[in-house]
Design a protein around this motif. Structure first.
Motif, short mmCIF file in Angstrom:
data_model
loop_
_atom_site.label_atom_id
_atom_site.label_comp_id
_atom_site.label_asym_id
_atom_site.label_seq_id
_atom_site.Cartn_x
_atom_site.Cartn_y
_atom_site.Cartn_z
N MET A 1 26.39 -10.24 0.05
CA MET A 1 25.91 -10.12 1.42
C MET A 1 26.36 -11.34 2.23
SD MET A 1 21.98 -9.08 1.93
CE MET A 1 21.34 -8.43 3.42
N PHE A 2 26.81 -11.10 3.46
CA PHE A 2 27.22 -12.19 4.35
C PHE A 2 26.01 -13.12 4.54
CE2 PHE A 2 27.92 -13.94 8.66
CZ PHE A 2 29.16 -14.55 8.44
N SER A 3 26.22 -14.43 4.41
CA SER A 3 25.05 -15.31 4.41
C SER A 3 25.24 -16.55 5.27
CB SER A 3 24.70 -15.72 2.98
OG SER A 3 25.72 -16.54 2.46
N ILE A 4 24.11 -16.96 5.84
CA ILE A 4 24.03 -18.14 6.71
C ILE A 4 23.09 -19.13 6.05
CG2 ILE A 4 23.32 -18.97 9.00
CD1 ILE A 4 25.59 -16.90 9.11
N GLY A 5 23.46 -20.39 6.01
CA GLY A 5 22.51 -21.46 5.66
C GLY A 5 22.02 -22.06 6.96
N LEU A 6 20.72 -21.89 7.24
CA LEU A 6 20.15 -22.37 8.51
C LEU A 6 19.39 -23.66 8.24
CD1 LEU A 6 19.52 -21.68 11.55
CD2 LEU A 6 17.42 -20.61 10.70
N THR A 7 19.76 -24.70 8.97
CA THR A 7 19.09 -25.98 8.74
C THR A 7 18.88 -26.72 10.05
OG1 THR A 7 19.08 -27.94 7.29
CG2 THR A 7 21.21 -27.35 8.29
N GLY A 8 18.25 -27.87 9.95
CA GLY A 8 17.92 -28.67 11.11
C GLY A 8 16.81 -29.62 10.70
N GLY A 9 16.66 -30.72 11.40
CA GLY A 9 15.63 -31.69 11.05
C GLY A 9 14.24 -31.14 11.30
N ILE A 10 13.25 -31.86 10.85
CA ILE A 10 11.85 -31.49 11.11
C ILE A 10 11.64 -31.40 12.64
CG2 ILE A 10 11.11 -33.93 10.98
CD1 ILE A 10 8.46 -32.90 9.77
N GLY A 11 11.01 -30.31 13.08
CA GLY A 11 10.75 -30.13 14.50
C GLY A 11 11.95 -29.69 15.33
N SER A 12 13.06 -29.40 14.67
CA SER A 12 14.27 -29.00 15.44
C SER A 12 14.12 -27.61 16.03
CB SER A 12 15.51 -29.06 14.55
OG SER A 12 15.37 -28.16 13.47
N GLY A 13 13.30 -26.76 15.39
CA GLY A 13 13.10 -25.40 15.88
C GLY A 13 13.65 -24.34 14.93
N LYS A 14 13.97 -24.72 13.70
CA LYS A 14 14.60 -23.73 12.81
C LYS A 14 13.67 -22.60 12.41
CE LYS A 14 14.04 -26.96 9.04
NZ LYS A 14 13.31 -27.86 9.96
N THR A 15 12.36 -22.87 12.31
CA THR A 15 11.43 -21.79 11.98
C THR A 15 11.39 -20.76 13.10
OG1 THR A 15 10.12 -23.37 10.71
CG2 THR A 15 9.05 -21.28 11.26
N GLN A 16 11.38 -21.26 14.33
CA GLN A 16 11.40 -20.35 15.49
C GLN A 16 12.67 -19.50 15.49
OE1 GLN A 16 9.12 -19.76 18.47
NE2 GLN A 16 10.52 -18.13 17.91
N VAL A 17 13.81 -20.14 15.26
CA VAL A 17 15.09 -19.41 15.21
C VAL A 17 15.06 -18.37 14.08
CG1 VAL A 17 17.55 -19.68 14.63
CG2 VAL A 17 16.46 -21.24 16.28
N ALA A 18 14.58 -18.78 12.91
CA ALA A 18 14.54 -17.87 11.76
C ALA A 18 13.64 -16.67 12.04
CB ALA A 18 14.07 -18.62 10.52
N ASP A 19 12.51 -16.90 12.72
CA ASP A 19 11.59 -15.80 13.05
C ASP A 19 12.30 -14.74 13.90
OD1 ASP A 19 9.56 -17.01 11.70
OD2 ASP A 19 8.45 -17.66 13.46
N TRP A 20 13.05 -15.18 14.89
CA TRP A 20 13.77 -14.21 15.73
C TRP A 20 14.83 -13.46 14.92
CZ3 TRP A 20 14.06 -18.59 19.79
CH2 TRP A 20 13.01 -18.46 20.71
N LEU A 21 15.58 -14.19 14.10
CA LEU A 21 16.64 -13.53 13.31
C LEU A 21 16.03 -12.46 12.41
CD1 LEU A 21 18.79 -16.67 12.35
CD2 LEU A 21 19.28 -14.98 14.15
N ALA A 22 14.86 -12.76 11.83
CA ALA A 22 14.20 -11.77 10.97
C ALA A 22 13.77 -10.55 11.79
CB ALA A 22 13.00 -12.41 10.27
N GLN A 23 13.22 -10.81 12.99
CA GLN A 23 12.82 -9.69 13.88
C GLN A 23 14.00 -8.80 14.20
OE1 GLN A 23 11.06 -10.95 17.61
NE2 GLN A 23 9.58 -12.22 16.53
N TRP A 24 15.18 -9.39 14.33
CA TRP A 24 16.37 -8.64 14.73
C TRP A 24 17.08 -7.99 13.54
CZ3 TRP A 24 18.07 -13.47 18.00
CH2 TRP A 24 17.26 -13.53 19.15
N GLY A 25 16.56 -8.21 12.34
CA GLY A 25 17.09 -7.45 11.21
C GLY A 25 17.81 -8.24 10.13
N ALA A 26 17.80 -9.57 10.23
CA ALA A 26 18.37 -10.36 9.14
C ALA A 26 17.36 -10.45 7.99
CB ALA A 26 18.72 -11.76 9.63
N ALA A 27 17.87 -10.57 6.78
CA ALA A 27 16.99 -10.86 5.64
C ALA A 27 16.82 -12.36 5.55
CB ALA A 27 17.62 -10.33 4.36
#
Ligand code: ADP
Length: 210
Positions: A1-27
């Protein structure tokens, strides 16, 4: 499966970004969440952590005492390495099992310490960094957690620098102090569309070539 490693420092906003990606259909596979599960009461890591660090590392309810561990791991790199020696193999096994079951337009691994660990480059097709200036990171984490600025800065100084993260990024989502949530969502959507194309999926999750 095509895969992305999503990272960022503490408080960068990666959880927010990941939540949207999951809503839009990413695993989504979140390594922090896996670490929390492993270190919850009766989690798989508790017995080996007790052996490695003694009873002091385990809270009364049977979970890892995170405050104790944070204090000792930041003070002493040897403690950090011992912690990683226990956790990394367990996290890797859980990640591999979840990746085998994952269904979605593409797969996102959320890995706070992706740049630091060095084990991820070969595992993902692209590395995406959620990028933020340090002052905004401190402000966001303070508002979210109530940790003191000193503690937050200590956590940040044990993490990779903004520059070293950007140096390994294939994609960057800017989420600095001048970015509101609507702008962040738009930048995240642009990445999502590009990754869908690269995974040969349409943005609503349908396969283009099926
Ligand atoms: P991380 O997972 O990288 O530590 P989060 O996604 O949890 O960061 O974001 C930290 C906090 O800042 C959260 O409360 C989040 O809602 C908030 N936040 C993130 N980006 C923005 C932004 N652009 N505008 C306002 N609040 C934001």
């Amino acid at each position: 499966m095509f895969s992305i490693g999503l990272t960022g420092g503490i408080g960068s906003g990666k959880t927010q970004v990941a939540d949207w990606l999951a809503q839009w259909g990413a695993a989504l596979i979140d390594t922090d969440q896996i670490a929390h599960e492993l270190t919850a009461p009766a989690g798989e890591a508790i017995a080996p952590l007790r052996r490695a660090f003694g009873e002091a590392a385990i809270a009364a309810d049977g979970r890892l005492d995170r405050a104790w561990m944070r204090q000792h791991a930041f003070a002493d790199p040897a403690v950090r390495h011992r912690l990683e020696a226990v956790l990394h193999p367990l996290i890797d096994a859980a990640v591999t099992a979840r990746a085998a079951r994952a269904r979605g337009a593409y797969l996102v691994y959320v890995v706070p310490l992706l740049v630091e660990s060095g084990r991820w480059r070969a595992r993902v097709d692209r590395i995406c960094v959620v990028d933020c200036d340090p002052a905004t990171q401190v402000a966001r984490v303070r508002a979210r957690s109530g940790l003191t600025p000193e503690t937050i800065e200590r956590i940040m100084s044990a993490q990779a620098s903004r520059e070293s993260r950007l140096a390994v990024a294939d994609d960057v989502i800017l989420n600095d102090g001048a970015t509101d949530l609507a702008a962040l969502r738009g930048r995240t959507w642009a990445c999502h569309q590009a990754w869908c194309r690269q995974a040969s999926r349409s943005p609503d999750g349908r396969a283009i070539h099926d």
